[in-house]
Design an enzyme around this catalytic site. Structure first.
Site, PDB file in Angstrom:
ATOM      1  N   GLY A  41       0.803  -1.223   0.000  1.00  0.00           N
ATOM      2  CA  GLY A  41       0.000   0.000   0.000  1.00  0.00           C
ATOM      3  C   GLY A  41       0.836   1.273   0.000  1.00  0.00           C
ATOM      4  N   THR A  42       0.197   2.346   0.426  1.00  0.00           N
ATOM      5  CA  THR A  42       0.856   3.659   0.472  1.00  0.00           C
ATOM      6  C   THR A  42       2.105   3.592   1.335  1.00  0.00           C
ATOM      7  OG1 THR A  42      -1.309   4.714   0.293  1.00  0.00           O
ATOM      8  CG2 THR A  42       0.492   6.080   1.112  1.00  0.00           C
ATOM      9  N   LYS A  52      11.257   7.412   4.848  1.00  0.00           N
ATOM     10  CA  LYS A  52      12.274   7.202   5.899  1.00  0.00           C
ATOM     11  C   LYS A  52      13.616   6.816   5.286  1.00  0.00           C
ATOM     12  CE  LYS A  52       9.459   8.577   7.667  1.00  0.00           C
ATOM     13  NZ  LYS A  52       8.041   8.879   7.461  1.00  0.00           N
ATOM     14  N   SER A 146      -5.938   5.892   1.349  1.00  0.00           N
ATOM     15  CA  SER A 146      -6.217   7.299   1.016  1.00  0.00           C
ATOM     16  C   SER A 146      -5.344   7.750  -0.151  1.00  0.00           C
ATOM     17  CB  SER A 146      -5.901   8.171   2.234  1.00  0.00           C
ATOM     18  OG  SER A 146      -4.525   8.051   2.567  1.00  0.00           O
ATOM     19  N   GLY A 186       4.846  17.560   4.603  1.00  0.00           N
ATOM     20  CA  GLY A 186       5.563  18.780   4.226  1.00  0.00           C
ATOM     21  C   GLY A 186       6.893  18.906   4.951  1.00  0.00           C
ATOM     22  N   ASP A 313      -6.762   4.376   6.887  1.00  0.00           N
ATOM     23  CA  ASP A 313      -6.997   5.746   6.402  1.00  0.00           C
ATOM     24  C   ASP A 313      -8.412   5.943   5.867  1.00  0.00           C
ATOM     25  OD1 ASP A 313      -4.349   6.203   6.971  1.00  0.00           O
ATOM     26  OD2 ASP A 313      -3.779   6.831   4.946  1.00  0.00           O
ATOM     27  N   HIS A 445      21.692   4.603  31.627  1.00  0.00           N
ATOM     28  CA  HIS A 445      22.588   5.760  31.535  1.00  0.00           C
ATOM     29  C   HIS A 445      23.816   5.381  30.725  1.00  0.00           C
ATOM     30  CE1 HIS A 445      24.925   9.280  32.606  1.00  0.00           C
ATOM     31  NE2 HIS A 445      25.930   8.466  32.879  1.00  0.00           N
TER      32      HIS A 445
HETATM   33  P1  FAD Z   1      -2.875   2.119   2.254  1.00  0.00           P
HETATM   34  O1  FAD Z   1      -1.529   1.923   2.809  1.00  0.00           O
HETATM   35  O2  FAD Z   1      -3.187   3.374   1.555  1.00  0.00           O
HETATM   36  O3  FAD Z   1      -3.230   0.857   1.395  1.00  0.00           O
HETATM   37  C1  FAD Z   1      -4.427   0.745   0.683  1.00  0.00           C
HETATM   38  C2  FAD Z   1      -4.235  -0.228  -0.468  1.00  0.00           C
HETATM   39  O4  FAD Z   1      -5.506  -0.555  -1.008  1.00  0.00           O
HETATM   40  C3  FAD Z   1      -3.422   0.342  -1.627  1.00  0.00           C
HETATM   41  O5  FAD Z   1      -2.349  -0.510  -1.932  1.00  0.00           O
HETATM   42  C4  FAD Z   1      -4.410   0.402  -2.786  1.00  0.00           C
HETATM   43  O6  FAD Z   1      -3.819   0.135  -4.047  1.00  0.00           O
HETATM   44  C5  FAD Z   1      -5.392  -0.703  -2.409  1.00  0.00           C
HETATM   45  N1  FAD Z   1      -6.725  -0.549  -3.016  1.00  0.00           N
HETATM   46  C6  FAD Z   1      -7.515   0.554  -2.990  1.00  0.00           C
HETATM   47  N2  FAD Z   1      -8.698   0.307  -3.585  1.00  0.00           N
HETATM   48  C7  FAD Z   1      -8.656  -0.969  -4.009  1.00  0.00           C
HETATM   49  C8  FAD Z   1      -9.588  -1.819  -4.689  1.00  0.00           C
HETATM   50  N3  FAD Z   1     -10.813  -1.402  -5.027  1.00  0.00           N
HETATM   51  N4  FAD Z   1      -9.198  -3.084  -4.976  1.00  0.00           N
HETATM   52  C9  FAD Z   1      -7.983  -3.539  -4.622  1.00  0.00           C
HETATM   53  N5  FAD Z   1      -7.078  -2.792  -3.961  1.00  0.00           N
HETATM   54  C10 FAD Z   1      -7.407  -1.531  -3.654  1.00  0.00           C
HETATM   55  N6  FAD Z   1       2.366   6.739   8.637  1.00  0.00           N
HETATM   56  C11 FAD Z   1       3.105   6.405   9.718  1.00  0.00           C
HETATM   57  O7  FAD Z   1       2.563   5.848  10.684  1.00  0.00           O
HETATM   58  N7  FAD Z   1       4.442   6.634   9.775  1.00  0.00           N
HETATM   59  C12 FAD Z   1       5.096   7.262   8.763  1.00  0.00           C
HETATM   60  O8  FAD Z   1       6.309   7.462   8.843  1.00  0.00           O
HETATM   61  C13 FAD Z   1       4.353   7.662   7.625  1.00  0.00           C
HETATM   62  N8  FAD Z   1       4.940   8.287   6.596  1.00  0.00           N
HETATM   63  C14 FAD Z   1       4.208   8.630   5.487  1.00  0.00           C
HETATM   64  C15 FAD Z   1       4.849   9.306   4.453  1.00  0.00           C
HETATM   65  C16 FAD Z   1       4.151   9.669   3.327  1.00  0.00           C
HETATM   66  C17 FAD Z   1       4.849  10.387   2.204  1.00  0.00           C
HETATM   67  C18 FAD Z   1       2.758   9.327   3.223  1.00  0.00           C
HETATM   68  C19 FAD Z   1       1.987   9.669   1.978  1.00  0.00           C
HETATM   69  C20 FAD Z   1       2.113   8.684   4.248  1.00  0.00           C
HETATM   70  C21 FAD Z   1       2.835   8.334   5.401  1.00  0.00           C
HETATM   71  N9  FAD Z   1       2.220   7.693   6.479  1.00  0.00           N
HETATM   72  C22 FAD Z   1       2.959   7.361   7.593  1.00  0.00           C
HETATM   73  C23 FAD Z   1       0.787   7.363   6.467  1.00  0.00           C
HETATM   74  C24 FAD Z   1       0.589   5.876   6.093  1.00  0.00           C
HETATM   75  O9  FAD Z   1       1.197   5.619   4.846  1.00  0.00           O
HETATM   76  C25 FAD Z   1      -0.890   5.537   6.043  1.00  0.00           C
HETATM   77  O10 FAD Z   1      -1.515   5.928   7.238  1.00  0.00           O
HETATM   78  C26 FAD Z   1      -1.086   4.045   5.821  1.00  0.00           C
HETATM   79  O11 FAD Z   1      -0.494   3.625   4.622  1.00  0.00           O
HETATM   80  C27 FAD Z   1      -2.580   3.686   5.806  1.00  0.00           C
HETATM   81  O12 FAD Z   1      -2.699   2.303   5.633  1.00  0.00           O
HETATM   82  P2  FAD Z   1      -3.999   1.640   4.993  1.00  0.00           P
HETATM   83  O13 FAD Z   1      -3.771   0.177   5.120  1.00  0.00           O
HETATM   84  O14 FAD Z   1      -5.201   2.246   5.575  1.00  0.00           O
HETATM   85  O15 FAD Z   1      -3.994   2.062   3.458  1.00  0.00           O
HETATM   86  P1  NAI Z   2      -1.406  16.961   7.412  1.00  0.00           P
HETATM   87  O1  NAI Z   2      -2.833  16.989   7.738  1.00  0.00           O
HETATM   88  O2  NAI Z   2      -0.425  16.397   8.367  1.00  0.00           O
HETATM   89  O3  NAI Z   2      -0.899  18.435   7.087  1.00  0.00           O
HETATM   90  C1  NAI Z   2      -1.472  19.234   6.114  1.00  0.00           C
HETATM   91  C2  NAI Z   2      -1.054  20.671   6.373  1.00  0.00           C
HETATM   92  O4  NAI Z   2      -1.459  21.443   5.283  1.00  0.00           O
HETATM   93  C3  NAI Z   2      -1.709  21.250   7.629  1.00  0.00           C
HETATM   94  O5  NAI Z   2      -0.712  21.856   8.415  1.00  0.00           O
HETATM   95  C4  NAI Z   2      -2.693  22.260   7.059  1.00  0.00           C
HETATM   96  O6  NAI Z   2      -2.898  23.368   7.915  1.00  0.00           O
HETATM   97  C5  NAI Z   2      -2.000  22.655   5.770  1.00  0.00           C
HETATM   98  N1  NAI Z   2      -2.903  23.166   4.745  1.00  0.00           N
HETATM   99  C6  NAI Z   2      -4.134  22.705   4.406  1.00  0.00           C
HETATM  100  N2  NAI Z   2      -4.648  23.438   3.398  1.00  0.00           N
HETATM  101  C7  NAI Z   2      -3.706  24.369   3.087  1.00  0.00           C
HETATM  102  C8  NAI Z   2      -3.640  25.417   2.139  1.00  0.00           C
HETATM  103  N3  NAI Z   2      -4.650  25.652   1.287  1.00  0.00           N
HETATM  104  N4  NAI Z   2      -2.524  26.174   2.096  1.00  0.00           N
HETATM  105  C9  NAI Z   2      -1.491  25.941   2.952  1.00  0.00           C
HETATM  106  N5  NAI Z   2      -1.504  24.976   3.872  1.00  0.00           N
HETATM  107  C10 NAI Z   2      -2.593  24.189   3.940  1.00  0.00           C
HETATM  108  O7  NAI Z   2      -1.322  16.224   5.986  1.00  0.00           O
HETATM  109  P2  NAI Z   2      -0.079  15.720   5.151  1.00  0.00           P
HETATM  110  O8  NAI Z   2       1.185  16.348   5.589  1.00  0.00           O
HETATM  111  O9  NAI Z   2      -0.493  15.859   3.729  1.00  0.00           O
HETATM  112  O10 NAI Z   2      -0.028  14.191   5.517  1.00  0.00           O
HETATM  113  C11 NAI Z   2      -1.161  13.329   5.251  1.00  0.00           C
HETATM  114  C12 NAI Z   2      -1.260  12.263   6.285  1.00  0.00           C
HETATM  115  O11 NAI Z   2      -0.155  11.378   6.193  1.00  0.00           O
HETATM  116  C13 NAI Z   2      -1.248  12.848   7.681  1.00  0.00           C
HETATM  117  O12 NAI Z   2      -2.502  12.635   8.272  1.00  0.00           O
HETATM  118  C14 NAI Z   2      -0.174  12.129   8.426  1.00  0.00           C
HETATM  119  O13 NAI Z   2      -0.658  11.558   9.610  1.00  0.00           O
HETATM  120  C15 NAI Z   2       0.317  11.045   7.483  1.00  0.00           C
HETATM  121  N6  NAI Z   2       1.772  11.074   7.514  1.00  0.00           N
HETATM  122  C16 NAI Z   2       2.399  10.608   8.630  1.00  0.00           C
HETATM  123  C17 NAI Z   2       3.755  10.669   8.744  1.00  0.00           C
HETATM  124  C18 NAI Z   2       4.376  10.175   9.979  1.00  0.00           C
HETATM  125  O14 NAI Z   2       3.702   9.526  10.771  1.00  0.00           O
HETATM  126  N7  NAI Z   2       5.654  10.395  10.196  1.00  0.00           N
HETATM  127  C19 NAI Z   2       4.593  11.219   7.697  1.00  0.00           C
HETATM  128  C20 NAI Z   2       3.842  11.718   6.569  1.00  0.00           C
HETATM  129  C21 NAI Z   2       2.489  11.619   6.516  1.00  0.00           C
END
Ligand code: FAD
Ligand code: NAI
Length: 467
Positions: A41-42, A52, A146, A186, A313, A445
């Site tokens: 997935g994502t 990471k 998502s 971001g 998500d 420590h």
């Molecule tokens: P997803 O991981 O989104 O998986 C959903 C899967 O469903 C996808 O593979 C998709 O192709 C599949 N799918 C969708 N519709 C269908 C369908 N109809 N049939 C078959 N397959 C389908 N979270 C953290 O906790 N730590 C982090 O460090 C972190 N870093 C992130 C960095 C980035 C850049 C992003 C974008 C997100 C990050 N997240 C992080 C958030 C994390 O990736 C998501 O919260 C997590 O992947 C959600 O898991 P999920 O299983 O709900 O869905």
């Molecule tokens: P986010 O919800 O964390 O941040 C979005 C930011 O965009 C907010 O600060 C918001 O105020 C701002 N924003 C919204 N509309 C705007 C506009 N029109 N102009 C300027 N700023 C605006 O969402 P983000 O960073 O896209 O991440 C998505 C999800 O992925 C998050 O919910 C997060 O939990 C997850 N994620 C988790 C990570 C981790 O656990 N280390 C790393 C990356 C993502």
């Protein structure tokens, strides 16, 4: 003849694959459907893992160019091989994909590649590259995740106006990038590219970076980013983004109400994510969603159709991999007739900047808003031997506790290894361990955990030892 399963999981992200594994461990005949040829997935493919990997690579480069000298390590002519920088990230992702394939085989989970669409309360149509197949189920788990959100009038063209997905796979290092949104994505990708020399500008709508976390964290990160030459505009409203073929033009209104414009190689939108339910056929079988498209569930994570559950998500709340994983386990055990534990209030939130940021429980602002009494302590990381040895000067541990009962209400950390230390806060919150009790256990420590011990000492009223 139809292929029938006890449980069909749709989506192979951290929610889906954990739900599938736990269901199989509990003796169920399980199928996992994923539309992409790779599992994970994502999170595995375009989220947690690749981001990471790039954070770690960029941190090594940054340390080598800015920090090693202080430690007596003198290297000249350090260069960044950008294609290799990206290639290593791809290899990390692929090794995770392979690990998941192994886990599916080990747990005898039948994996189908294709798009799943509900056609009834017990049947899914699987659309494959070639042909279609009907699968039947007793229970189904929606874990479809998502996708990146956009903002009004701005098109994510994936060429110059991009999301995190494209920013994880540039072919050539951008000279400059504007990031709209100072949330988790971001600030993490700003860190990656600023460390390797890309000129980064963040434009955030709210008056703080990471506006949903304790304000002290956003303030500390803002100061750190200033030192790292990342330009941050807070309280700014983007009005337009234009693709100028090989550059982008962003127009915005700054916090003083003045119009500004900025040109950069790329503009990345990181303004949140929206539920992904395309092609699922939710309407056809009557599964309810809220006005933003998130699948509605009850406390058992059941949709309004009792044998169809939803996790991760796609149901909203914190969009975190470990939240999706916990929900996956919870649903698999619920289907098995167990009464599993799940506490959404004690799921930690970590952001992998350097120093790292980690948080659990309520923020100071939430406590004030809810009129809950609290006492607080804030201990600088720099006071401890481990931090001095590592040359780490920035950071603090902040603990919020109830003044009468000593209950830990929130822990907020800006500091090295915060992602690991926060587990102590999670334990305290889940098991309602008091601040005093947390001072009675031994902390190694020298280690960064000594800072959290001192924060518990101070908030409990016992008084600090090292400060
Ligand atoms: P997803 O991981 O989104 O998986 C959903 C899967 O469903 C996808 O593979 C998709 O192709 C599949 N799918 C969708 N519709 C269908 C369908 N109809 N049939 C078959 N397959 C389908 N979270 C953290 O906790 N730590 C982090 O460090 C972190 N870093 C992130 C960095 C980035 C850049 C992003 C974008 C997100 C990050 N997240 C992080 C958030 C994390 O990736 C998501 O919260 C997590 O992947 C959600 O898991 P999920 O299983 O709900 O869905
Ligand atoms: P986010 O919800 O964390 O941040 C979005 C930011 O965009 C907010 O600060 C918001 O105020 C701002 N924003 C919204 N509309 C705007 C506009 N029109 N102009 C300027 N700023 C605006 O969402 P983000 O960073 O896209 O991440 C998505 C999800 O992925 C998050 O919910 C997060 O939990 C997850 N994620 C988790 C990570 C981790 O656990 N280390 C790393 C990356 C993502």
């Amino acid at each position: 003849m139809e292929n029938t399963f006890d449980t069909i999981v749709i989506g192979s992200g951290p929610g889906g694959y954990v739900a599938a594994i736990r269901s199989a461990q509990l003796g169920k005949k399980v199928a996992l459907i994923e539309k992409y040829p790779v599992l994970g997935g994502t999170c595995t493919n375009v989220g947690c893992i690749p981001s990471k990997a790039l954070l770690d690579s960029s941190e090594h480069y940054h340390d080598a160019t800015t920090k090693f000298n202080e430690f007596g390590i003198e290297i000249t002519d350090i260069t960044l091989n950008f294609p290799k920088f990206i290639q290593r990230k791809n290899e990390v992702v692929q090794s995770n994909n392979k690990g998941l394939e192994y886990l599916m085989k080990k747990n005898k989970i039948v994996v189908f590649e294709g798009v799943a669409t509900f056609i009834s309360k017990n049947q899914i149509k699987l659309k494959k590259d070639q042909g279609e197949e009907i699968l039947a189920f007793h229970n189904a788990i929606i874990a479809t995740g998502s996708k990146p959100a956009s903002i009004k009038n701005i098109t994510l063209d994936k060429d110059r106006i991009i999301s995190s997905t494209e920013a994880l796979s540039f072919r050539v290092q951008p000279k400059s990038m504007i990031i709209i949104g100072g949330g988790a994505i971001g600030v993490e990708l700003a860190s990656v590219y600023a460390r390797i020399g890309t000129e980064i500008t963040i434009i955030e709508y709210e008056d703080s970076l990471l506006p949903n976390m304790d304000k002290d964290l956003g303030k500390a990160l803002f100061r750190k980013f200033k030192k790292d030459n990342i330009q941050v505009y807070l309280g700014a409203k983007v009005t337009s983004v234009q693709n100028l073929e090989n550059r982008t033009l962003v127009k915005f209104i700054n916090a003083h109400g003045q119009e500004e414009e900025k040109i950069s190689d790329y503009t990345m939108l990181a303004v949140g994510r929206i539920p992904y339910t395309k092609n699922l056929g939710l309407k056809k079988i009557g599964i309810q969603t809220d006005n933003k498209g998130f699948v509605l569930t009850n406390e058992k994570l059941q949709t309004n159709i009792p044998n169809i559950y939803a996790i991760g998500d796609v149901i909203g709340g914190a969009m975190l991999a470990h939240k999706a994983e916990e929900e996956g386990t919870f649903v698999a055990e619920t289907i098995d007739g167990q009464k599993p534990f799940l506490d959404h209030n004690s799921i930690p939130n970590v952001v992998y900047t350097w120093p790292e940021i980690a948080s659990v429980g309520l923020t100071e602002q939430e406590l004030t808003k809810k009129n809950i009494d609290f006492k607080t302590s804030k201990i600088p990381i720099a006071a401890f031997g481990r931090a001095r040895a590592a040359g780490e000067k920035d950071g603090f541990v902040k603990v919020l506790a109830h003044p009468k009962y000593g209950e830990i209400l929130g822990v907020h950390i800006f500091g090295p290894r915060a992602a690991d230390i926060i587990s102590l806060g999670v334990t305290a919150l889940v098991y309602e361990i008091t601040d005093l009790d947390m001072t009675n256990i031994s902390y190694p420590h020298p280690s960064y955990t000594e800072a959290i011990k001192e924060a518990f000492l101070e908030v409990s009223g016992k008084g600090t030892i090292n400060l």
